[in-house]
Design an enzyme around this catalytic site. Sequence first.
Site, short mmCIF file in Angstrom:
data_model
loop_
_atom_site.label_atom_id
_atom_site.label_comp_id
_atom_site.label_asym_id
_atom_site.label_seq_id
_atom_site.Cartn_x
_atom_site.Cartn_y
_atom_site.Cartn_z
CG ASN A 9 -1.76 1.26 1.27
OD1 ASN A 9 -2.02 1.91 0.50
ND2 ASN A 9 -2.41 1.52 2.69
CD1 TRP A 10 3.34 0.98 -2.98
CD2 TRP A 10 3.33 2.21 -4.78
NE1 TRP A 10 3.87 0.34 -4.06
CE2 TRP A 10 4.12 1.23 -5.16
CE3 TRP A 10 3.16 3.33 -6.00
CZ2 TRP A 10 4.58 0.84 -6.48
CZ3 TRP A 10 3.83 3.06 -7.15
CH2 TRP A 10 4.49 1.72 -7.39
CE LYS A 11 0.38 3.39 5.06
NZ LYS A 11 0.16 3.65 6.12
CG HIS A 95 -6.12 1.59 5.35
ND1 HIS A 95 -5.43 2.75 6.05
CD2 HIS A 95 -4.90 0.88 4.93
CE1 HIS A 95 -4.06 2.28 6.47
NE2 HIS A 95 -3.78 1.23 5.68
CD GLU A 97 -2.77 5.40 6.85
OE1 GLU A 97 -2.91 5.37 5.71
OE2 GLU A 97 -2.00 4.88 7.44
CD GLU A 167 -3.40 -2.85 7.42
OE1 GLU A 167 -2.30 -3.01 6.67
OE2 GLU A 167 -4.12 -1.51 7.14
N GLY A 173 2.18 1.95 10.64
CA GLY A 173 3.15 3.14 10.54
C GLY A 173 3.99 3.72 11.90
CB SER A 212 5.22 -1.75 11.87
OG SER A 212 4.67 -0.29 12.04
N GLY A 233 2.80 -1.18 4.28
CA GLY A 233 2.80 -0.10 3.86
C GLY A 233 4.05 0.57 3.72
C1 PEP Z 1 -0.71 0.18 5.63
O1 PEP Z 1 -0.45 1.25 5.05
O2 PEP Z 1 -1.58 -0.81 5.58
C2 PEP Z 1 0.28 -0.35 6.64
C3 PEP Z 1 0.22 -1.50 7.37
O3 PEP Z 1 1.38 0.42 6.97
P1 PEP Z 1 2.70 0.05 7.74
O4 PEP Z 1 3.18 -1.13 6.94
O5 PEP Z 1 3.78 1.41 7.34
O6 PEP Z 1 2.45 -0.05 8.86
#
Ligand code: PEP
Length: 253
Positions: A9-11, A95, A97, A167, A173, A212, A233
């Site tokens: 997931n590039w966000k 998600h 976010e 998640e 993050g 993470s 992410g």
């Molecule tokens: C995500 O964006 O879904 C995610 C899990 O981010 P990260 O791996 O940076 O925690």
Amino acid sequence: MRRPLVAGNWKLNGSRAANVSLLRSIRTGLPADWHCDVMVCPPFVYLADARAALDGSSILLGAQDTSAEDAGAYTGDVAARMLRDVGCTHVIVGHSERRHLRGESDTLVARKFRAVRSAGLQPILCVGETLEERQGSATEHVVARQLGAVLDDIAVEEVASSIIAYEPVWAIGTGHTATPEQAQDVHARIRAIVAARDARIAAELRILYGGSVKSSNAAGLFAMPDIDGGLVGGASLDAAEFVRICGAAARNA
Ligand code: PEP
């Protein structure tokens, strides 16, 4: 046997030039006989470019979100059928976010899930608790509520080719990953919730862990019986690191 999947997931990251270079490095880093599905989820505006850059590769293309609507006066929205039109096969919905920063409700997430299925695409439904909810022993309740909102809205058959991503919000993050045991407990619970509606579908359902994930913790997480890969992410923006994470998933295939 569930084939592992690692989705990046590039966000809100990337540029046309940076994406070409990242995708080229991922493509060259992955061996041809890869025993793992690999997906990238760039921002909307880069999806068509990414599709072209992935031509001839088996790397899948996903979108990070969708409108719940199909067409009409919804300025700024992007419909699931448009995502299919530019070559996506998967769409992330719910998600954290989107839920926490953009105020998306369980009901809206369920509508988005249905919109993705109606467009002939596969949703990746994210569920997960905040730190406060975990500390209040509400993890199971929150995950069951988020999942239930979708399961109550559709026929269970619609979940068959979908993907769930657990998640925990406190792990996204932050560098604080759930332990393999913590993640496994919730993954098993998610599978049990689906099994209560259809045991066969639950047994085949891919449940990803996200929060993470790095190459240093991926192997331990992916070794757990109900963890079928990762939604990644930050680490998906580093080609070498992303390929190492895919390698950890492939070794558990
Ligand atoms: C995500 O964006 O879904 C995610 C899990 O981010 P990260 O791996 O940076 O925690």
